[in-house]
Design a protein around this motif. Structure first.
Motif, PDB file in Angstrom:
ATOM      1  N   CYS A  51     -10.812 -76.277  53.821  1.00 13.91           N
ATOM      2  CA  CYS A  51     -12.059 -75.901  53.830  1.00 13.91           C
ATOM      3  C   CYS A  51     -12.909 -77.104  53.427  1.00 13.91           C
ATOM      4  N   PHE A  52     -12.801 -77.723  52.263  1.00 14.97           N
ATOM      5  CA  PHE A  52     -13.630 -78.892  51.711  1.00 14.97           C
ATOM      6  C   PHE A  52     -13.313 -79.856  52.729  1.00 14.97           C
ATOM      7  N   ARG A  53     -12.421 -80.096  53.446  1.00 15.13           N
ATOM      8  CA  ARG A  53     -12.233 -81.357  54.314  1.00 15.13           C
ATOM      9  C   ARG A  53     -12.990 -81.018  55.658  1.00 15.13           C
ATOM     10  N   GLU A  54     -12.863 -79.687  56.152  1.00 18.14           N
ATOM     11  CA  GLU A  54     -13.494 -79.532  57.369  1.00 18.14           C
ATOM     12  C   GLU A  54     -14.954 -79.463  57.116  1.00 18.14           C
ATOM     13  N   MET A  55     -15.410 -79.109  55.996  1.00 14.32           N
ATOM     14  CA  MET A  55     -16.908 -79.183  55.621  1.00 14.32           C
ATOM     15  C   MET A  55     -17.490 -80.473  55.302  1.00 14.32           C
ATOM     16  N   GLN A  56     -16.447 -81.627  55.250  1.00 18.99           N
ATOM     17  CA  GLN A  56     -16.758 -83.034  54.796  1.00 18.99           C
ATOM     18  C   GLN A  56     -17.244 -83.108  53.245  1.00 18.99           C
ATOM     19  N   ALA A  57     -16.741 -82.171  52.466  1.00 18.49           N
ATOM     20  CA  ALA A  57     -17.005 -82.154  51.078  1.00 18.49           C
ATOM     21  C   ALA A  57     -15.909 -83.146  50.448  1.00 18.49           C
ATOM     22  N   VAL A  58     -14.706 -83.473  51.144  1.00 18.04           N
ATOM     23  CA  VAL A  58     -13.819 -84.145  50.660  1.00 18.04           C
ATOM     24  C   VAL A  58     -13.189 -85.016  51.823  1.00 18.04           C
ATOM     25  N   ARG A  59     -12.684 -86.161  51.530  1.00 19.65           N
ATOM     26  CA  ARG A  59     -12.154 -87.245  52.700  1.00 19.65           C
ATOM     27  C   ARG A  59     -10.514 -87.432  52.180  1.00 19.65           C
ATOM     28  N   GLN A  60     -10.022 -87.415  53.415  1.00 18.79           N
ATOM     29  CA  GLN A  60      -8.253 -87.844  52.957  1.00 18.79           C
ATOM     30  C   GLN A  60      -8.415 -89.380  52.799  1.00 18.79           C
ATOM     31  N   VAL A  61      -7.775 -89.711  51.849  1.00 19.38           N
ATOM     32  CA  VAL A  61      -7.698 -91.130  51.500  1.00 19.38           C
ATOM     33  C   VAL A  61      -6.358 -91.829  51.572  1.00 19.38           C
ATOM     34  N   GLY A  62      -5.130 -90.933  51.782  1.00 15.00           N
ATOM     35  CA  GLY A  62      -3.860 -91.485  51.586  1.00 15.00           C
ATOM     36  C   GLY A  62      -2.874 -90.351  51.414  1.00 15.00           C
ATOM     37  N   LYS A  63      -1.770 -90.650  51.040  1.00 22.12           N
ATOM     38  CA  LYS A  63      -0.658 -89.546  50.701  1.00 22.12           C
ATOM     39  C   LYS A  63      -0.018 -90.340  49.645  1.00 22.12           C
ATOM     40  N   GLN A  64       0.709 -89.283  48.610  1.00 23.09           N
ATOM     41  CA  GLN A  64       1.544 -89.655  47.762  1.00 23.09           C
ATOM     42  C   GLN A  64       2.776 -88.676  47.992  1.00 23.09           C
ATOM     43  N   GLY A  65       3.819 -89.307  48.499  1.00 17.21           N
ATOM     44  CA  GLY A  65       4.984 -88.519  48.979  1.00 17.21           C
ATOM     45  C   GLY A  65       4.596 -87.913  49.787  1.00 17.21           C
ATOM     46  N   ASN A  66       4.776 -86.397  49.836  1.00 19.40           N
ATOM     47  CA  ASN A  66       4.427 -85.423  51.152  1.00 19.40           C
ATOM     48  C   ASN A  66       3.022 -84.783  50.865  1.00 19.40           C
ATOM     49  N   ALA A  67       2.430 -85.030  49.984  1.00 22.95           N
ATOM     50  CA  ALA A  67       0.949 -84.573  49.349  1.00 22.95           C
ATOM     51  C   ALA A  67      -0.069 -85.533  49.897  1.00 22.95           C
ATOM     52  N   LEU A  68      -0.966 -84.859  50.646  1.00 21.61           N
ATOM     53  CA  LEU A  68      -2.325 -85.622  50.862  1.00 21.61           C
ATOM     54  C   LEU A  68      -3.224 -85.865  49.827  1.00 21.61           C
ATOM     55  N   LEU A  69      -3.640 -87.068  49.703  1.00 21.81           N
ATOM     56  CA  LEU A  69      -4.596 -87.275  48.654  1.00 21.81           C
ATOM     57  C   LEU A  69      -6.144 -87.251  49.188  1.00 21.81           C
ATOM     58  N   TYR A  70      -7.085 -86.885  48.326  1.00 21.43           N
ATOM     59  CA  TYR A  70      -8.420 -86.687  48.577  1.00 21.43           C
ATOM     60  C   TYR A  70      -9.309 -87.405  47.790  1.00 21.43           C
ATOM     61  N   GLU A  71     -10.692 -87.571  48.119  1.00 23.88           N
ATOM     62  CA  GLU A  71     -11.550 -87.933  47.098  1.00 23.88           C
ATOM     63  C   GLU A  71     -12.890 -87.204  47.671  1.00 23.88           C
ATOM     64  N   PRO A  72     -13.736 -86.526  46.432  1.00 22.88           N
ATOM     65  CA  PRO A  72     -14.805 -86.147  46.847  1.00 22.88           C
ATOM     66  C   PRO A  72     -15.985 -86.668  47.306  1.00 22.88           C
ATOM     67  N   VAL A  73     -16.731 -86.364  48.599  1.00 20.88           N
ATOM     68  CA  VAL A  73     -17.727 -86.730  49.040  1.00 20.88           C
ATOM     69  C   VAL A  73     -18.938 -86.242  48.453  1.00 20.88           C
ATOM     70  N   VAL A  74     -19.062 -85.072  47.934  1.00 21.02           N
ATOM     71  CA  VAL A  74     -20.122 -84.407  47.616  1.00 21.02           C
ATOM     72  C   VAL A  74     -20.144 -84.592  45.945  1.00 21.02           C
ATOM     73  N   ARG A  75     -21.096 -84.607  45.178  1.00 22.15           N
ATOM     74  CA  ARG A  75     -21.139 -84.726  43.583  1.00 22.15           C
ATOM     75  C   ARG A  75     -21.853 -83.262  43.214  1.00 22.15           C
ATOM     76  N   ARG A  76     -21.276 -83.087  42.202  1.00 20.47           N
ATOM     77  CA  ARG A  76     -21.746 -81.749  41.543  1.00 20.47           C
ATOM     78  C   ARG A  76     -23.262 -81.969  40.584  1.00 20.47           C
ATOM     79  N   ARG A  77     -24.022 -81.136  41.107  1.00 22.56           N
ATOM     80  CA  ARG A  77     -25.487 -81.308  40.387  1.00 22.56           C
ATOM     81  C   ARG A  77     -25.360 -81.423  39.105  1.00 22.56           C
ATOM     82  N   ARG A  78     -26.364 -82.105  38.597  1.00 22.60           N
ATOM     83  CA  ARG A  78     -26.372 -82.209  36.929  1.00 22.60           C
ATOM     84  C   ARG A  78     -26.950 -81.198  36.319  1.00 22.60           C
ATOM     85  N   SER A  79     -26.698 -80.880  35.205  1.00 23.35           N
ATOM     86  CA  SER A  79     -27.317 -79.793  34.355  1.00 23.35           C
ATOM     87  C   SER A  79     -28.625 -80.199  34.068  1.00 23.35           C
ATOM     88  N   ALA A  80     -29.580 -79.272  34.091  1.00 24.71           N
ATOM     89  CA  ALA A  80     -30.991 -79.508  33.594  1.00 24.71           C
ATOM     90  C   ALA A  80     -30.998 -80.009  32.274  1.00 24.71           C
TER      91      ALA A  80
END
Length: 227
Positions: free
Chosen positions: A198-227
């Protein structure tokens, strides 16, 4: 047939100022409140995907998705008959169950006119012995007569991918795979795999490679900072 649970949630959202069962073109809308269309969907979100997509072309829409946190099973001796037992269901829903539905809703959410509201609810479910139209049946089979709302004890509102990303655990490595996601949330890996999809399809993360059979992701969105 519409359940009492659905009717009760419609009345809850319509309040004193809204309308229920409003005809809009080819569609019947559960409730309309101050110009916003409210659709309550206890079943899968995929079933209303096309309807919501069409409505969003010109309307603000709030999709309300109840998730059953606790269920009291009430057994009758027959349909409409005497109550013979009550027991708590061992199954419990969690907020992460929303990703089961979002797998089939990523082409609709997020949208600037769409609000997704997830309710964690307790319900009563009335049952009676029967097999319905099942080809195979067992002696203890039952049919559901109705469901009633007992309590709404949590409400979660999602309007953006950033809102949804708040459900991911903090402290994920960069990059991360679904094993990290599962460990951080304390859930089984297949749940984390649905979240990652879901995160990938919504472009919240992007695939950046593989580790063995596991896909590797990096977040595209950042969390909101607490006030």
């Amino acid at each position: 047939m519409e359940t009492s649970l659905h009717q009760e949630l419609k009345s809850l959202y319509a309040g004193d100022s809204g309308e229920t069962e409003v005809r809009l073109g080819d569609y019947r809308i559960d409730a309309v409140v101050k110009g916003e269309l409210v659709e309550i969907q206890h079943g899968g979100l995929g079933a209303i995907r096309d309807k919501i997509r069409n409505l969003l072309e010109s309307h603000k829409v709030r999709v309300v998705k109840p998730i059953v946190a606790r269920k009291l099973l009430v057994k009758r001796e027959s349909q409409g008959g005497k109550i013979v037992s009550r027991r708590k269901s061992p199954k419990r829903g969690t907020l992460l169950d929303i990703f089961d539905d979002l797998v089939h809703f990523t082409r609709v959410f997020p949208h600037r006119r769409l609000t997704l509201e997830v309710l964690m609810v307790d319900i009563e479910e009335f049952r009676y012995p029967g097999h319905g139209r099942r080809r195979r049946w067992r002696q203890n089979d039952h049919q559901r007569e109705d469901q009633h709302l007992v309590e709404v004890h949590e409400k979660h509102v999602f309007r953006t991918v950033r809102d949804l990303w708040q459900l991911a655990p903090t402290g994920l490595p960069r990059p991360f795979h679904t094993g990290h996601l599962a460990e951080g949330l304390g859930v089984e890996r297949w749940i984390a795999q649905r979240m990652a999809y879901c995160f990938r399809e919504m472009q919240a993360v992007r695939q950046v490679g593989k580790q063995g059979n596991a896909l590797l992701y990096e977040p595209v969105v950042r969390r909101r900072r607490s006030a």
